[in-house]
Design an enzyme around this catalytic site. Structure first.
Site, PDB file in Angstrom:
ATOM      1  N   ASP A  21      -7.489  -3.652  14.057  1.00  0.00           N
ATOM      2  CA  ASP A  21      -8.999  -3.850  13.913  1.00  0.00           C
ATOM      3  C   ASP A  21      -8.958  -5.124  12.630  1.00  0.00           C
ATOM      4  OD1 ASP A  21      -7.861  -2.446  11.489  1.00  0.00           O
ATOM      5  OD2 ASP A  21      -9.462  -1.024  11.449  1.00  0.00           O
ATOM      6  N   HIS A  72      -7.437  -5.374   9.898  1.00  0.00           N
ATOM      7  CA  HIS A  72      -7.010  -5.021   8.495  1.00  0.00           C
ATOM      8  C   HIS A  72      -5.784  -5.708   8.110  1.00  0.00           C
ATOM      9  CE1 HIS A  72      -4.998  -0.945   9.618  1.00  0.00           C
ATOM     10  NE2 HIS A  72      -4.169  -1.807   9.358  1.00  0.00           N
ATOM     11  N   ASP A 102       0.809  -1.167   0.122  1.00  0.00           N
ATOM     12  CA  ASP A 102       0.088  -0.166  -0.133  1.00  0.00           C
ATOM     13  C   ASP A 102       0.967   1.326  -0.132  1.00  0.00           C
ATOM     14  OD1 ASP A 102       1.046  -0.512   2.845  1.00  0.00           O
ATOM     15  OD2 ASP A 102      -1.004  -1.044   3.194  1.00  0.00           O
ATOM     16  N   GLU A 118      -9.699  -2.310   5.140  1.00  0.00           N
ATOM     17  CA  GLU A 118     -10.288  -1.938   6.495  1.00  0.00           C
ATOM     18  C   GLU A 118     -11.780  -2.714   6.527  1.00  0.00           C
ATOM     19  OE1 GLU A 118      -8.547  -0.159   8.174  1.00  0.00           O
ATOM     20  OE2 GLU A 118      -8.078   1.692   7.545  1.00  0.00           O
TER      21      GLU A 118
END
Ligand code: PGA
Length: 270
Positions: A141, A143, A72, A148
């Site tokens: 979380d 990801h 990313d 996400e």
């Protein structure tokens, strides 16, 4: 799935680097035969990069015939911005080894046409013959890359708006000011990583313990995108003791009993 449970983050870094080393050596790359490696940024893989640099300096591995694809990049940060992932990769890894810059692919978050940039990246992966080993990290979380919670589990490389938790976790790199964290990123999709022949996910720290339990002990769920790798044929989760805190004792005992087998993966047969 394999779950490798190690003492702490430094042992995870060493184990992960040895695994990458063995995979590259077994593949025996050469001209016209590149090993294709997917790579993450973040705090977790730093130790792995340092160990890989050591192995390169000791003459144990060369990256001359290795092609890399990063997961990313922030939208809007130029490559020389100290918090861009271009900058991170160059300073933490690429400049210390013999990889050719033209084989080290990082998405361009400043491209005029971001959708076209994402398509170009997917095309480059395809032209390289696919990824042999994708190394990834996860957020608290759950990801993977910047996929996400709620991301499609068959997604491809695209633009994503970052979740509040991610902005919060990453503000430490931007003067602790959440308004300075770019709100969008380009990221490979869950499907892009799923297409790799093998996937190794590094998870350290108690703050990732809930995500690890959701990843491996509950069902596949797009709210914890890393859980998609339950359906990958060759996925390894490499974690430290702290990251196991939310797992069942039974799970931890079972995978620890397999460590003898797991350690064969990093044995040097040369
Ligand atoms: P970290 O980031 O390695 O800095 O914890 C991982 C991620 O958010 O994917």
């Amino acid at each position: 799935m394999r779950l490798i449970i190690l003492e702490d983050a430094s042992v995870v870094a060493d184990w992960a680097a040895r695994f990458v080393l063995q995979r590259i050596k077994e593949f025996a790359p050469g001209p016209g035969r590149h090993f294709v490696l997917g790579l993450p940024t973040g705090g977790t893989p730093l130790g792995m990069y340092r160990r890989l640099i050591d192995f390169y300096r000791e003459g144990k591995v060369s990256f001359k015939y290795v092609t890399t694809f990063n997961m990313d990049e922030y939208v809007g940060l130029p490559r020389d911005h100290p918090e861009s992932y271009h900058y991170y990769m160059w300073h933490e890894f690429f400049k210390h080894v013999d990889i050719s810059p033209e084989h080290a692919h990082v998405l361009d978050g400043t491209a005029e046409d971001l959708a076209a940039e994402c398509q170009r990246f997917e095309r480059l992966i395809e032209e390289a013959g696919g990824v042999h080993l994708f190394v990834g990290g996860i957020g608290p979380d759950g990801h993977i890359a910047f996929n996400e919670p709620g991301s499609s589990l068959v997604s491809r490389t695209r633009v994503k708006t970052l979740a509040y938790d991610t902005l919060e976790a990453n503000k430490r790199f931007f003067d602790n000011d959440i308004s300075k964290v770019p709100s969008k990123a380009l990221t490979v999709g869950v499907g892009t990583v799923m297409d790799a022949k093998e996937v190794m996910i590094l998870i350290t720290g108690a703050h990732k313990a809930l995500a690890l339990s959701k990843a491996i002990e509950e069902g596949v769920n797009h709210m914890w995108t890393v859980s998609a790798f339950q359906q990958h044929a060759q996925a390894l989760f490499v974690c430290d003791e702290d990251a196991t805190l939310e797992l069942r004792v039974k799970t931890v005992k079972y995978f620890k009993s397999l460590m003898g087998e797991h350690n064969k993966l990093i044995e040097d047969h040369s």
